[in-house]
Design an enzyme around this catalytic site. Sequence first.
Site, PDB file in Angstrom:
ATOM      1  N   ARG A 173       0.845  -1.203   0.000  1.00 49.23           N
ATOM      2  CA  ARG A 173       0.000   0.000   0.000  1.00 49.23           C
ATOM      3  C   ARG A 173       0.876   1.246   0.000  1.00 49.23           C
ATOM      4  O   ARG A 173       0.600   2.214  -0.700  1.00 49.23           O
ATOM      5  CB  ARG A 173      -0.919  -0.025   1.221  1.00 49.23           C
ATOM      6  CG  ARG A 173      -1.928  -1.158   1.154  1.00 49.23           C
ATOM      7  CD  ARG A 173      -2.766  -1.252   2.420  1.00 49.23           C
ATOM      8  NE  ARG A 173      -3.606  -2.436   2.359  1.00 49.23           N
ATOM      9  CZ  ARG A 173      -3.755  -3.327   3.335  1.00 49.23           C
ATOM     10  NH1 ARG A 173      -3.138  -3.141   4.493  1.00 49.23           N
ATOM     11  NH2 ARG A 173      -4.521  -4.378   3.174  1.00 49.23           N
ATOM     12  N   PHE A 225     -11.285  -5.571  -5.868  1.00 49.58           N
ATOM     13  CA  PHE A 225     -11.221  -6.419  -4.665  1.00 49.58           C
ATOM     14  C   PHE A 225     -10.731  -5.540  -3.499  1.00 49.58           C
ATOM     15  O   PHE A 225      -9.753  -5.856  -2.822  1.00 49.58           O
ATOM     16  CB  PHE A 225     -10.285  -7.616  -4.858  1.00 49.58           C
ATOM     17  CG  PHE A 225     -10.584  -8.452  -6.073  1.00 49.58           C
ATOM     18  CD1 PHE A 225     -11.590  -9.425  -6.026  1.00 49.58           C
ATOM     19  CD2 PHE A 225      -9.894  -8.282  -7.270  1.00 49.58           C
ATOM     20  CE1 PHE A 225     -11.873 -10.209  -7.146  1.00 49.58           C
ATOM     21  CE2 PHE A 225     -10.178  -9.059  -8.382  1.00 49.58           C
ATOM     22  CZ  PHE A 225     -11.160 -10.025  -8.327  1.00 49.58           C
ATOM     23  N   ASP A 250     -15.939  -4.457  -4.746  1.00 46.71           N
ATOM     24  CA  ASP A 250     -15.819  -5.703  -3.991  1.00 46.71           C
ATOM     25  C   ASP A 250     -17.201  -6.364  -3.992  1.00 46.71           C
ATOM     26  O   ASP A 250     -18.213  -5.694  -4.169  1.00 46.71           O
ATOM     27  CB  ASP A 250     -15.372  -5.440  -2.544  1.00 46.71           C
ATOM     28  CG  ASP A 250     -14.780  -6.671  -1.867  1.00 46.71           C
ATOM     29  OD1 ASP A 250     -13.545  -6.780  -1.773  1.00 46.71           O
ATOM     30  OD2 ASP A 250     -15.573  -7.542  -1.434  1.00 46.71           O
ATOM     31  N   SER A 251     -17.229  -7.679  -3.773  1.00 41.50           N
ATOM     32  CA  SER A 251     -18.521  -8.373  -3.770  1.00 41.50           C
ATOM     33  C   SER A 251     -19.127  -8.452  -2.370  1.00 41.50           C
ATOM     34  O   SER A 251     -20.246  -8.913  -2.220  1.00 41.50           O
ATOM     35  CB  SER A 251     -18.352  -9.787  -4.341  1.00 41.50           C
ATOM     36  OG  SER A 251     -17.412 -10.492  -3.562  1.00 41.50           O
ATOM     37  N   ASN A 268     -19.576  -8.142  -8.785  1.00 41.81           N
ATOM     38  CA  ASN A 268     -18.619  -9.173  -9.130  1.00 41.81           C
ATOM     39  C   ASN A 268     -17.543  -8.523 -10.001  1.00 41.81           C
ATOM     40  O   ASN A 268     -17.840  -7.928 -11.031  1.00 41.81           O
ATOM     41  CB  ASN A 268     -19.346 -10.282  -9.904  1.00 41.81           C
ATOM     42  CG  ASN A 268     -18.399 -11.390 -10.312  1.00 41.81           C
ATOM     43  OD1 ASN A 268     -17.276 -11.137 -10.787  1.00 41.81           O
ATOM     44  ND2 ASN A 268     -18.834 -12.611 -10.147  1.00 41.81           N
ATOM     45  N   ALA A 269     -16.308  -8.643  -9.579  1.00 44.92           N
ATOM     46  CA  ALA A 269     -15.219  -7.925 -10.252  1.00 44.92           C
ATOM     47  C   ALA A 269     -15.130  -8.282 -11.733  1.00 44.92           C
ATOM     48  O   ALA A 269     -14.870  -7.412 -12.570  1.00 44.92           O
ATOM     49  CB  ALA A 269     -13.894  -8.235  -9.563  1.00 44.92           C
ATOM     50  N   ASP A 300      -6.283  -7.018  -6.388  1.00 44.14           N
ATOM     51  CA  ASP A 300      -5.865  -7.794  -5.209  1.00 44.14           C
ATOM     52  C   ASP A 300      -6.907  -8.861  -4.890  1.00 44.14           C
ATOM     53  O   ASP A 300      -7.604  -8.787  -3.879  1.00 44.14           O
ATOM     54  CB  ASP A 300      -5.662  -6.846  -4.013  1.00 44.14           C
ATOM     55  CG  ASP A 300      -5.153  -7.580  -2.776  1.00 44.14           C
ATOM     56  OD1 ASP A 300      -4.589  -8.682  -2.917  1.00 44.14           O
ATOM     57  OD2 ASP A 300      -5.338  -7.046  -1.667  1.00 44.14           O
ATOM     58  N   CYS A 346      -2.276 -13.837  -3.937  1.00 43.44           N
ATOM     59  CA  CYS A 346      -1.948 -14.326  -2.597  1.00 43.44           C
ATOM     60  C   CYS A 346      -2.041 -15.849  -2.526  1.00 43.44           C
ATOM     61  O   CYS A 346      -2.120 -16.418  -1.447  1.00 43.44           O
ATOM     62  CB  CYS A 346      -2.841 -13.674  -1.546  1.00 43.44           C
ATOM     63  SG  CYS A 346      -4.584 -13.990  -1.806  1.00 43.44           S
TER      64      CYS A 346
HETATM   65  N1  SAH Z   1      -7.398  -5.395  -1.241  1.00 45.81           N
HETATM   66  C1  SAH Z   1      -7.851  -5.782   0.081  1.00 45.81           C
HETATM   67  C2  SAH Z   1      -7.885  -7.272   0.307  1.00 45.81           C
HETATM   68  C3  SAH Z   1      -8.654  -8.048  -0.707  1.00 45.81           C
HETATM   69  S1  SAH Z   1      -9.099  -9.644  -0.175  1.00 45.81           S
HETATM   70  C4  SAH Z   1      -6.969  -5.133   1.138  1.00 45.81           C
HETATM   71  O1  SAH Z   1      -5.998  -4.472   0.805  1.00 45.81           O
HETATM   72  O2  SAH Z   1      -7.275  -5.312   2.315  1.00 45.81           O
HETATM   73  C5  SAH Z   1     -10.104 -10.168  -1.473  1.00 45.81           C
HETATM   74  C6  SAH Z   1     -11.443  -9.474  -1.562  1.00 45.81           C
HETATM   75  O3  SAH Z   1     -12.074  -9.938  -2.742  1.00 45.81           O
HETATM   76  C7  SAH Z   1     -12.416  -9.757  -0.422  1.00 45.81           C
HETATM   77  O4  SAH Z   1     -12.801  -8.542   0.160  1.00 45.81           O
HETATM   78  C8  SAH Z   1     -13.625 -10.423  -1.092  1.00 45.81           C
HETATM   79  O5  SAH Z   1     -14.857  -9.967  -0.562  1.00 45.81           O
HETATM   80  C9  SAH Z   1     -13.482  -9.971  -2.528  1.00 45.81           C
HETATM   81  N2  SAH Z   1     -14.029 -10.826  -3.583  1.00 45.81           N
HETATM   82  C10 SAH Z   1     -13.965 -12.180  -3.681  1.00 45.81           C
HETATM   83  N3  SAH Z   1     -14.489 -12.592  -4.868  1.00 45.81           N
HETATM   84  C11 SAH Z   1     -14.882 -11.471  -5.532  1.00 45.81           C
HETATM   85  C12 SAH Z   1     -15.476 -11.229  -6.807  1.00 45.81           C
HETATM   86  N4  SAH Z   1     -15.765 -12.222  -7.667  1.00 45.81           N
HETATM   87  N5  SAH Z   1     -15.733  -9.950  -7.155  1.00 45.81           N
HETATM   88  C13 SAH Z   1     -15.443  -8.932  -6.320  1.00 45.81           C
HETATM   89  N6  SAH Z   1     -14.868  -9.105  -5.109  1.00 45.81           N
HETATM   90  C14 SAH Z   1     -14.607 -10.350  -4.712  1.00 45.81           C
END
Ligand code: SAH
Length: 391
Positions: A208, A224, A246-247, A274-275, A295, A335
Amino acid sequence: MARTTLKRNHEQRIVSGHLWVYLGNVAEVEGEPSPGDIVDVCAANGEWLGRGYYNPHSQIVIRLLSRSDEPIDDAFFAERIRRAREWRARFMPGATSYRLVYSEGDRLPGLIVDKYEDVLVVQFLTLGMDVRREQIVRVLAELERPRAIYERSDVPSRKYEGLEPRTGLLWGELPPQPMVIRENGLAFEVDVATGQKTGYFLDQKENRQALAPLVDGARVLDVFCHNGPFSIHALHYGARAVLGVDSSAQALETARRNAARNGFADAVRFVEANAFDFLRELERSGERFDVVILDPPAFAKSKAHFAAARRGYKEINLRGIKLLRPGGFLVTCSCSHHMPADAFYDLVLEAASDARRPLRLVEWRGQAKDHPVLAGVPETSYLKCLICEAL
Ligand code: SAH
């Protein structure tokens, strides 16, 4: 003490630094160790290699705790935790919230301790640690003098150890949730009882910070975004506007409060979607960004999911790259331990090539230093973060 002898030529991984003894490595168990007991580990030629805890019901029958002839007692755990604390103090001076103990990375396999200001959140991932929960809580309470120690052992992997999920207060008094933590001078809400994982993704702290030279005056897309830490860091470092997606509705509510708390409510919009669909829509509507952050959660939860995970990573990277204006920056993460760094790099390059957007590398990054990688234990290395310019 019970003693296990490994099969001939099965000691090399342990000698090279790994801490796990698989069922298939073991030639003989002498004595009658109970699940969780400490056992000595010897090579076939009798060489003493170390000692660790035993779980006959796991594929990983022993996890090594020590390579010295020392008792595994309160003093042992206190010393390991003190060393872990010194590492954080050295590499993250002034930080008040961080991962205090990172399992194998701190040579305490199966134990995670996240420090959120004066609250500790613990995960006992293995039977060997689970049976020592009282000892570990006692040692942590004495060393850290926290306000509370809260358990979040609600992780699926416990089933491989024959354990059920467990959560709840172990020590002290939990302050009302959500609570506020500090990271890089910013404030974030964390709910240690109901948030994802232990409440916050501490492993991205340094990535970050790496946004600082990229985002001045920029329009940023944070895909995300969870509770919004990348978005809020971007604004802090000078971004003009941020769109986060985010979802999880719960994560986004927190993200909105986090933005307001740091004085950025007007510059950011968080969207529940949904991303995959959302990226496609943005592309169709002709939107472009100066910085795109990707992410995602771990798409590859095991080796078996590699091919599908690769397709998922490639798709979001392709779409993310297409959304960048010329000279824009991509910050792309994975990750999944099961997505090796070279394979991740290859798929990002493939995505760039499909998008006809050559990349120039800014830097290759990994997990923050409170998630130390133990050489010889590849499983301790999982987070990849590639920053590049899309020409
Ligand atoms: N970037 C964040 C961490 C992301 S963790 C940080 O810095 O803290 C992954 C995230 O993806 C979670 O919040 C989860 O809710 C989201 N997620 C999972 N599948 C998804 C999808 N298909 N579309 C959008 N978001 C999603």
